[in-house]
Design a protein around this motif. Structure first.
Motif, PDB file in Angstrom:
ATOM      1  N   ALA A   1     -25.078  -8.728  13.722  1.00 24.57           N
ATOM      2  CA  ALA A   1     -24.411  -7.601  13.082  1.00 24.57           C
ATOM      3  C   ALA A   1     -22.931  -7.918  13.158  1.00 24.57           C
ATOM      4  O   ALA A   1     -22.311  -7.846  14.196  1.00 24.57           O
ATOM      5  CB  ALA A   1     -24.719  -6.307  13.809  1.00 24.57           C
ATOM      6  N   SER A   2     -22.322  -8.336  12.010  1.00 26.04           N
ATOM      7  CA  SER A   2     -20.899  -8.646  12.040  1.00 26.04           C
ATOM      8  C   SER A   2     -20.182  -7.765  11.039  1.00 26.04           C
ATOM      9  O   SER A   2     -20.745  -7.360  10.022  1.00 26.04           O
ATOM     10  CB  SER A   2     -20.650 -10.122  11.730  1.00 26.04           C
ATOM     11  OG  SER A   2     -21.043 -10.404  10.426  1.00 26.04           O
ATOM     12  N   VAL A   3     -18.937  -7.453  11.355  1.00 36.24           N
ATOM     13  CA  VAL A   3     -18.150  -6.536  10.539  1.00 36.24           C
ATOM     14  C   VAL A   3     -17.048  -7.333   9.849  1.00 36.24           C
ATOM     15  O   VAL A   3     -16.308  -8.076  10.498  1.00 36.24           O
ATOM     16  CB  VAL A   3     -17.546  -5.424  11.423  1.00 36.24           C
ATOM     17  CG1 VAL A   3     -16.697  -4.489  10.581  1.00 36.24           C
ATOM     18  CG2 VAL A   3     -18.654  -4.675  12.137  1.00 36.24           C
ATOM     19  N   LEU A   4     -16.977  -7.184   8.521  1.00 36.87           N
ATOM     20  CA  LEU A   4     -15.873  -7.793   7.771  1.00 36.87           C
ATOM     21  C   LEU A   4     -14.909  -6.672   7.401  1.00 36.87           C
ATOM     22  O   LEU A   4     -15.346  -5.615   6.923  1.00 36.87           O
ATOM     23  CB  LEU A   4     -16.399  -8.464   6.500  1.00 36.87           C
ATOM     24  CG  LEU A   4     -17.157  -9.769   6.688  1.00 36.87           C
ATOM     25  CD1 LEU A   4     -17.686 -10.260   5.352  1.00 36.87           C
ATOM     26  CD2 LEU A   4     -16.259 -10.824   7.328  1.00 36.87           C
ATOM     27  N   THR A   5     -13.623  -6.902   7.622  1.00 39.56           N
ATOM     28  CA  THR A   5     -12.657  -5.834   7.326  1.00 39.56           C
ATOM     29  C   THR A   5     -11.689  -6.281   6.235  1.00 39.56           C
ATOM     30  O   THR A   5     -11.415  -7.480   6.075  1.00 39.56           O
ATOM     31  CB  THR A   5     -11.847  -5.471   8.582  1.00 39.56           C
ATOM     32  OG1 THR A   5     -11.174  -6.637   9.029  1.00 39.56           O
ATOM     33  CG2 THR A   5     -12.741  -4.911   9.662  1.00 39.56           C
ATOM     34  N   SER A   6     -11.191  -5.314   5.503  1.00 31.70           N
ATOM     35  CA  SER A   6     -10.155  -5.610   4.501  1.00 31.70           C
ATOM     36  C   SER A   6      -9.192  -4.425   4.456  1.00 31.70           C
ATOM     37  O   SER A   6      -9.563  -3.298   4.791  1.00 31.70           O
ATOM     38  CB  SER A   6     -10.775  -5.828   3.115  1.00 31.70           C
ATOM     39  OG  SER A   6     -11.409  -4.650   2.675  1.00 31.70           O
ATOM     40  N   LEU A   7      -7.980  -4.725   4.085  1.00 30.53           N
ATOM     41  CA  LEU A   7      -6.963  -3.674   3.957  1.00 30.53           C
ATOM     42  C   LEU A   7      -6.229  -3.898   2.634  1.00 30.53           C
ATOM     43  O   LEU A   7      -5.703  -4.977   2.394  1.00 30.53           O
ATOM     44  CB  LEU A   7      -5.979  -3.758   5.141  1.00 30.53           C
ATOM     45  CG  LEU A   7      -4.987  -2.610   5.280  1.00 30.53           C
ATOM     46  CD1 LEU A   7      -5.715  -1.292   5.510  1.00 30.53           C
ATOM     47  CD2 LEU A   7      -4.028  -2.880   6.439  1.00 30.53           C
ATOM     48  N   VAL A   8      -6.262  -2.899   1.778  1.00 30.18           N
ATOM     49  CA  VAL A   8      -5.648  -3.018   0.447  1.00 30.18           C
ATOM     50  C   VAL A   8      -4.562  -1.953   0.322  1.00 30.18           C
ATOM     51  O   VAL A   8      -4.774  -0.797   0.681  1.00 30.18           O
ATOM     52  CB  VAL A   8      -6.707  -2.832  -0.662  1.00 30.18           C
ATOM     53  CG1 VAL A   8      -6.060  -2.867  -2.047  1.00 30.18           C
ATOM     54  CG2 VAL A   8      -7.792  -3.916  -0.551  1.00 30.18           C
ATOM     55  N   LYS A   9      -3.409  -2.414  -0.156  1.00 27.81           N
ATOM     56  CA  LYS A   9      -2.285  -1.484  -0.284  1.00 27.81           C
ATOM     57  C   LYS A   9      -1.993  -1.241  -1.757  1.00 27.81           C
ATOM     58  O   LYS A   9      -1.921  -2.186  -2.542  1.00 27.81           O
ATOM     59  CB  LYS A   9      -1.047  -2.075   0.401  1.00 27.81           C
ATOM     60  CG  LYS A   9       0.131  -1.126   0.468  1.00 27.81           C
ATOM     61  CD  LYS A   9       1.245  -1.754   1.315  1.00 27.81           C
ATOM     62  CE  LYS A   9       2.387  -0.777   1.510  1.00 27.81           C
ATOM     63  NZ  LYS A   9       3.432  -1.363   2.368  1.00 27.81           N
ATOM     64  N   SER A  10      -1.866  -0.003  -2.125  1.00 29.13           N
ATOM     65  CA  SER A  10      -1.486   0.316  -3.509  1.00 29.13           C
ATOM     66  C   SER A  10      -0.384   1.384  -3.482  1.00 29.13           C
ATOM     67  O   SER A  10      -0.149   2.001  -2.441  1.00 29.13           O
ATOM     68  CB  SER A  10      -2.702   0.808  -4.303  1.00 29.13           C
ATOM     69  OG  SER A  10      -3.204   1.987  -3.709  1.00 29.13           O
ATOM     70  N   SER A  11       0.257   1.579  -4.615  1.00 28.37           N
ATOM     71  CA  SER A  11       1.360   2.563  -4.630  1.00 28.37           C
ATOM     72  C   SER A  11       1.451   3.248  -5.982  1.00 28.37           C
ATOM     73  O   SER A  11       1.011   2.718  -6.998  1.00 28.37           O
ATOM     74  CB  SER A  11       2.696   1.869  -4.322  1.00 28.37           C
ATOM     75  OG  SER A  11       2.966   0.897  -5.314  1.00 28.37           O
ATOM     76  N   SER A  12       1.998   4.443  -5.948  1.00 29.79           N
ATOM     77  CA  SER A  12       2.295   5.140  -7.207  1.00 29.79           C
ATOM     78  C   SER A  12       3.676   5.795  -7.072  1.00 29.79           C
ATOM     79  O   SER A  12       4.103   6.124  -5.966  1.00 29.79           O
ATOM     80  CB  SER A  12       1.217   6.198  -7.498  1.00 29.79           C
ATOM     81  OG  SER A  12       1.240   7.176  -6.486  1.00 29.79           O
ATOM     82  N   VAL A  13       4.353   5.885  -8.171  1.00 29.66           N
ATOM     83  CA  VAL A  13       5.758   6.378  -8.151  1.00 29.66           C
ATOM     84  C   VAL A  13       5.864   7.677  -8.939  1.00 29.66           C
ATOM     85  O   VAL A  13       5.242   7.827  -9.996  1.00 29.66           O
ATOM     86  CB  VAL A  13       6.700   5.320  -8.785  1.00 29.66           C
ATOM     87  CG1 VAL A  13       8.157   5.808  -8.767  1.00 29.66           C
ATOM     88  CG2 VAL A  13       6.555   3.977  -8.066  1.00 29.66           C
ATOM     89  N   LEU A  14       6.623   8.605  -8.375  1.00 29.34           N
ATOM     90  CA  LEU A  14       6.909   9.837  -9.120  1.00 29.34           C
ATOM     91  C   LEU A  14       8.429  10.026  -9.103  1.00 29.34           C
ATOM     92  O   LEU A  14       9.042  10.182  -8.052  1.00 29.34           O
ATOM     93  CB  LEU A  14       6.223  11.029  -8.447  1.00 29.34           C
ATOM     94  CG  LEU A  14       6.412  12.386  -9.120  1.00 29.34           C
ATOM     95  CD1 LEU A  14       5.815  12.399 -10.529  1.00 29.34           C
ATOM     96  CD2 LEU A  14       5.815  13.499  -8.266  1.00 29.34           C
ATOM     97  N   ASP A  15       9.058   9.898 -10.309  1.00 32.60           N
ATOM     98  CA  ASP A  15      10.519  10.021 -10.332  1.00 32.60           C
ATOM     99  C   ASP A  15      10.923  11.482 -10.445  1.00 32.60           C
ATOM    100  O   ASP A  15      10.083  12.343 -10.699  1.00 32.60           O
ATOM    101  CB  ASP A  15      11.127   9.127 -11.435  1.00 32.60           C
ATOM    102  CG  ASP A  15      10.769   9.592 -12.840  1.00 32.60           C
ATOM    103  OD1 ASP A  15      10.681  10.831 -13.049  1.00 32.60           O
ATOM    104  OD2 ASP A  15      10.548   8.709 -13.701  1.00 32.60           O
ATOM    105  N   PRO A  16      12.236  11.776 -10.210  1.00 28.56           N
ATOM    106  CA  PRO A  16      12.667  13.190 -10.188  1.00 28.56           C
ATOM    107  C   PRO A  16      12.455  13.881 -11.521  1.00 28.56           C
ATOM    108  O   PRO A  16      12.514  15.097 -11.615  1.00 28.56           O
ATOM    109  CB  PRO A  16      14.155  13.100  -9.862  1.00 28.56           C
ATOM    110  CG  PRO A  16      14.336  11.763  -9.243  1.00 28.56           C
ATOM    111  CD  PRO A  16      13.324  10.866  -9.898  1.00 28.56           C
ATOM    112  N   PHE A  17      12.134  13.089 -12.536  1.00 29.68           N
ATOM    113  CA  PHE A  17      12.020  13.686 -13.877  1.00 29.68           C
ATOM    114  C   PHE A  17      10.560  13.798 -14.298  1.00 29.68           C
ATOM    115  O   PHE A  17      10.263  14.032 -15.455  1.00 29.68           O
ATOM    116  CB  PHE A  17      12.813  12.843 -14.882  1.00 29.68           C
ATOM    117  CG  PHE A  17      14.130  12.386 -14.299  1.00 29.68           C
ATOM    118  CD1 PHE A  17      15.173  13.318 -14.132  1.00 29.68           C
ATOM    119  CD2 PHE A  17      14.330  11.078 -13.890  1.00 29.68           C
ATOM    120  CE1 PHE A  17      16.371  12.906 -13.576  1.00 29.68           C
ATOM    121  CE2 PHE A  17      15.533  10.682 -13.336  1.00 29.68           C
ATOM    122  CZ  PHE A  17      16.575  11.606 -13.171  1.00 29.68           C
ATOM    123  N   GLY A  18       9.674  13.599 -13.373  1.00 29.00           N
ATOM    124  CA  GLY A  18       8.248  13.712 -13.695  1.00 29.00           C
ATOM    125  C   GLY A  18       7.660  12.437 -14.228  1.00 29.00           C
ATOM    126  O   GLY A  18       6.469  12.382 -14.531  1.00 29.00           O
ATOM    127  N   GLY A  19       8.510  11.373 -14.302  1.00 27.16           N
ATOM    128  CA  GLY A  19       7.994  10.094 -14.796  1.00 27.16           C
ATOM    129  C   GLY A  19       7.571   9.201 -13.652  1.00 27.16           C
ATOM    130  O   GLY A  19       7.370   9.662 -12.524  1.00 27.16           O
TER     131      GLY A  19
END
Lengths: 329, 177
Positions: free
Chosen positions: A222-240
């Motif tokens: 029983a072995s465990v494989l791990t992964s870590l994924v980073k994502s991002s989203s941007v919200l500007d002051p103007f709603g964009g």
């Protein structure tokens, strides 16, 4: 119905009687017999005579069985060392007899081959392997002597190669053979008589098991494989979604554990990117808000180190998502 | 290293002590009949056999009765008791009696003896009767008709006086479990 019940009773009684002789009369027992006769001789007097006495020594029958004590393959992980498999060896003969043991860790059909296999006798007798108290078996040196109708536990202890992958099975067999058979070069068939070599010098007769038995047991990885994924989203002051000063970036760190088994002390950390500022109290784990202070909840934020979320023990398969926000300076 | 298996040693010791005791007993028993037989008119001999199935030269299986001096568990031992009137005169009321050896199980229906009536005892020879009339009380208080393992003694009563110089034999089978 009454008939049937009665018959059942008789059957039970018969089995009860048989159970007492599960392994037969003890080897070396002498069966002694003398007959008598009484008669009246021609003078009219009664006489009693006895016959010669027959003394028939009971031969030893050599029989052995072996089974695995483990209900199923023993769960382990790659690179584990000294993982025990448990077997029970039972002398089903009628005399005390030494038995040799052989472990095989290169079994056909095995997903991987366990390594460095050693045999231990459960000297403590509790069915639990203890390398400091149980006895390392050395063939020909401490072959266990098993009494009639008695069992011993035997452990085969192996290392698991680092290359073993999740769900792979590694097989091990344990064979036991009467030392008498093993030392004779070629084992003799059932019914063969080793004259005078049984308990106390009686004949030793090879029983139906031929005094050889083998059982199989195994490891499952029983072995465990791990992964870590980073994502991002941007919200500007103007709603964009433009990454301009004042815009807020939401980072999502997705931790994924696949395979089987558990990992411990899992922790996710991330530094705050330069030219950005952490948005206070924006840290979440699986959608639940975490405080920035180091306290009883899993998360914390410290200037200089960034965010840290402690997952602790994770049992695969599992997925955890950590989010936090930064503002572009 | 052997010391770790010490627990088996006492068993071995007990076994040899028992064996010694039995051989001492055997010597004592052998001494008695030898002295007694010289003066008596009836000489009694006991011998043990077993049936062995052998394949003859024609490929057929034949059962051969072979004398035995030792036996493995599972063996059905055949005891043959031969009686012989060594005198010229007749002897009357001849009864041959044999206690089923301790540890053996009498095979029901196996007792034979031409010109004899056979009866059985389940109490060490105190009372005799036909097997289907004998009852045994189990330790739990229940009673049952005597079975093979209950038979302690077999008795053959000759139906006629034994003539001078005449001889005959009786036999039975018992299982060594």
């Amino acid at each position: 119905m009454k008939m049937n019940l009665l018959r059942l009773g008789v059957l039970a009684a018969m089995f009860g009687a048989n159970a007492a002789y599960a392994v037969g009369t003890a080897a070396g027992t002498n069966i002694v017999n003398t007959a008598q006769a009484t008669f009246v001789d021609p003078t009219g007097s009664s006489k009693t005579v006895s016959s010669n006495t027959l003394s028939t020594p009971v031969a030893e029958i050599l029989n052995i069985t072996i089974v695995s004590n483990d209900a199923s393959n023993v769960t382990t992980s790659p690179s584990s060392t000294a993982v025990p498999l448990s077997f029970k060896v039972t002398n089903t003969g009628n005399g005390s007899e030494p038995y040799a043991l052989f472990a095989n860790n290169t079994v056909a059909g095995s997903g991987f081959n366990p390594t460095n296999s050693k045999i231990y006798i459960d000297t403590v007798g509790n069915g639990v392997f203890d390398s400091t108290k149980d006895t390392l078996y050395v063939a020909g040196s401490n072959d266990p002597v098993i009494a009639a109708d008695h069992s011993i536990n035997v452990f085969v202890v192996s290392d698991i190669p680092s290359t073993a992958s999740n769900a792979q099975v590694g097989l091990v067999t344990l064979k036991t053979e009467a030392v008498m058979q093993e030392s004779s070069g070629s084992p003799q068939p059932a019914g063969y008589v080793y004259v005078g070599r049984g308990v106390g010098g009686v004949d030793a007769v090879i029983g139906s098991t031929t005094a050889v038995a083998t059982a199989q047991d195994g490891y499952v990885v029983a072995s465990v494989l791990t992964s870590l994924v980073k994502s991002s989203s941007v919200l500007d002051p103007f709603g964009g979604t433009e990454p301009v000063p004042g815009a807020v970036i939401t980072y999502t760190l997705t931790f994924n554990a696949t395979g089987a088994g558990s990992i411990t002390t899992a922790k996710i950390t991330d530094a705050i990117p330069s030219l950005t500022t952490y948005v206070p109290s924006s840290l979440t784990l699986d959608g639940t808000a975490l405080t920035d202070t180091p306290d009883s909840d899993a998360g914390q934020f410290t200037t200089g180190n960034g965010v840290a979320v402690t997952l602790g023990t994770v049992t695969a398969p599992a997925t955890h998502a950590v989010t936090f926000k930064v503002k572009i300076n | 290293m052997k010391a770790s298996f010490n627990s088996h040693r006492p068993l071995g010791l007990t076994a040899s002590v028992k064996a010694l005791a039995v051989s001492a007993l055997t010597v004592a028993l052998l001494a008695l009949p030898a002295a007694a037989m010289a003066a008596d008119q009836v000489e009694l001999k006991t011998a043990s056999f077993k049936d062995v199935t052998k394949t003859g030269p024609d490929g057929k299986k034949v059962v051969v009765r072979e004398p035995i001096s030792k036996a493995a568990p599972g063996t059905e031992i055949i005891y043959v008791i031969t009686y012989h009137n060594t005198s010229a005169g007749d002897v009357a009321d001849v009864k041959v009696q044999n206690g089923v050896p301790k540890g053996l199980i009498f095979k029901v229906g196996s007792a034979e003896g031409a010109g004899t009536n056979i009866d059985y005892s389940v109490d060490g020879g105190q009372h005799f009767g036909a097997l289907d009339t004998l009852k045994v009380t189990a330790p739990d208080g229940t009673t049952h008709l005597a079975r093979g393992e209950d038979v302690t003694t077999i008795r053959w009563t000759l139906s006629a006086p034994l003539k001078g110089a005449a001889e005959g034999s009786v036999s039975y089978r018992a299982l060594l479990p």
